[in-house]
Design a protein around this motif. Structure first.
Motif, PDB file in Angstrom:
ATOM      1  N   HIS A   1      62.615  28.951 -61.083  1.00  0.00           N
ATOM      2  CA  HIS A   1      62.175  30.173 -61.761  1.00  0.00           C
ATOM      3  C   HIS A   1      63.111  31.332 -61.424  1.00  0.00           C
ATOM      4  O   HIS A   1      63.500  31.515 -60.267  1.00  0.00           O
ATOM      5  CB  HIS A   1      60.747  30.512 -61.338  1.00  0.00           C
ATOM      6  CG  HIS A   1      60.064  31.485 -62.239  1.00  0.00           C
ATOM      7  ND1 HIS A   1      60.377  32.823 -62.258  1.00  0.00           N
ATOM      8  CD2 HIS A   1      59.088  31.317 -63.165  1.00  0.00           C
ATOM      9  CE1 HIS A   1      59.613  33.440 -63.157  1.00  0.00           C
ATOM     10  NE2 HIS A   1      58.834  32.542 -63.720  1.00  0.00           N
TER      11      HIS A   1
ATOM     12  N   ASP B   1      62.597  34.379 -60.967  1.00  0.00           N
ATOM     13  CA  ASP B   1      62.042  35.304 -59.984  1.00  0.00           C
ATOM     14  C   ASP B   1      62.117  34.764 -58.567  1.00  0.00           C
ATOM     15  O   ASP B   1      61.736  35.453 -57.610  1.00  0.00           O
ATOM     16  CB  ASP B   1      60.577  35.624 -60.312  1.00  0.00           C
ATOM     17  CG  ASP B   1      60.439  36.464 -61.569  1.00  0.00           C
ATOM     18  OD1 ASP B   1      61.465  37.033 -61.997  1.00  0.00           O
ATOM     19  OD2 ASP B   1      59.334  36.533 -62.125  1.00  0.00           O
ATOM     20  N   ASN B   2      62.613  33.546 -58.404  1.00  0.00           N
ATOM     21  CA  ASN B   2      62.644  32.915 -57.084  1.00  0.00           C
ATOM     22  C   ASN B   2      63.889  33.269 -56.276  1.00  0.00           C
ATOM     23  O   ASN B   2      64.001  32.879 -55.120  1.00  0.00           O
ATOM     24  CB  ASN B   2      62.566  31.392 -57.231  1.00  0.00           C
ATOM     25  CG  ASN B   2      62.644  30.679 -55.902  1.00  0.00           C
ATOM     26  OD1 ASN B   2      61.860  30.965 -54.997  1.00  0.00           O
ATOM     27  ND2 ASN B   2      63.599  29.797 -55.742  1.00  0.00           N
TER      28      ASN B   2
END
Length: 330
Positions: free
Chosen positions: A163, A165-166
């Motif tokens: 992801h 956002d990781n």
């Protein structure tokens, strides 16, 4: 005590800690990688033998072994655990995850705000049961741990680390290109993909998707879409339902007097004479992620020539009849 002198209770403590943390976090905490040669099987769950042996040292000797302090071979971790009466075996490699399976895993993550879910989570257990129903992998190719809760939890970690956002938060795991592609489909069209996952789950629970006849791989590839192959298989099956097709032909003949393509008005009989009489393809116009398990209505079908049918299915999402008609007009 020497390295390798473990107690059964210490191993059970390590297993309990693995259950509490979840396999991925357990391995990360103690610096181990997933087992390749040997796994410990306890109460139906599979554990990484080398990591369990290393952490068991902490419970009986006050210090956990690091991964580079001993080998994972049968003479070391596996041998120590076997002497204590544990079930240690060579894992049978399970088949790789396919698109439809990843759609369900990704949907579960999205439903939970992309938060990690451990093997003990009821949602993970339920997903494990559904994945074991999907008709993509023959029984002969499945290991003892095929899509069990631990395996599902691990795949969820793989997807989470893909992801965007990781960045900088979780250590990258062994996720692959397909994990990225399915995740990208969810990020690009979350509502559509969530609806597709819901359709797959509903069809598996009812058994409707399990009754579908198999379709040749090349045909499914022509009908490929982000929603997955099993929904494409159902779509293809509905398009080829002979009874519905005949009723649709009769309806169109009654209304128009001929079997012209709904897009370009090509008429096989007008072009080829008696040889083309009654021939035209049937297209199910309801999108994959919308089509439910109810009975197909004649209004869900459109008669199209082979060329227009392929053009409808050439892009994702598929073009509607009106969109293709407008494209042809331009």
């Amino acid at each position: 005590m020497k390295i390798g002198e473990l107690t059964r209770d210490a191993v059970l403590e390590a297993l309990a800690e693995c259950d509490r943390l979840g396999t991925a976090e357990f391995l990360k905490t103690y610096g181990f990688k997933p087992a390749v040669k040997y796994v410990l099987v306890h109460e139906g769950k599979e554990y990484d033998s080398k990591a369990i042996a290393g952490v068991a040292h902490w419970y009986c000797q006050g210090r956990a072994l690091t991964s580079d302090e001993f080998s994972g071979g049968k003479a070391a971790a596996a041998g120590w655990l076997l002497k204590l009466g544990f079930d240690v075996r060579t894992p049978k490699r399970n088949p790789d995850w396919v698109w439809d399976e990843l759609v369900l895993a990704c949907a579960l993550l999205a439903e939970n705000g992309w938060a990690q879910l451990d093997a003990g989570d009821k949602q993970v257990v339920e997903l494990s049961r559904l994945l074991q129903k999907l008709p993509f992998h023959d029984k002969a190719t499945r290991g003892d741990t095929f899509r069990n809760a631990n395996g599902v939890a691990r795949k969820i970690v793989d997807i989470r680390t893909c992801h965007p956002d990781n960045i900088g938060r979780l250590t990258r795991t062994n996720g692959n290109r397909l994990d990225y592609e399915v995740l990208a489909a969810f990020l690009a069209a979350p509502a559509r993909m969530a609806a597709a996952a819901a359709r797959i789950k509903a069809g598996l629970r009812s058994g409707e998707l399990l009754k579908l006849p198999k379709a040749p791989l090349e045909e499914l590839e022509e009908y490929s879409a982000p929603e997955g192959r099993i929904l494409a298989r159902r779509h293809l099956y509905r398009e080829r339902n002979q009874s519905l097709r005949e009723r649709k032909l009769a309806e169109v003949l009654g209304e128009r007097g001929h079997l012209g393509c709904a897009v370009c008005d090509f008429d096989f009989e007008a072009k080829y004479g008696a040889h083309g009489a009654g021939y035209i393809e049937c297209h199910h116009v309801v999108p994959l992620h919308v089509a439910g398990e109810g009975e197909t209505r004649l209004s869900d079908l459109a008669l199209v020539c082979a060329n227009c049918h392929r053009m409808v299915h050439r892009t994702n999402p598929w073009l509607t009849i009106d969109e293709l008609r407008a494209l042809l007009a331009r």
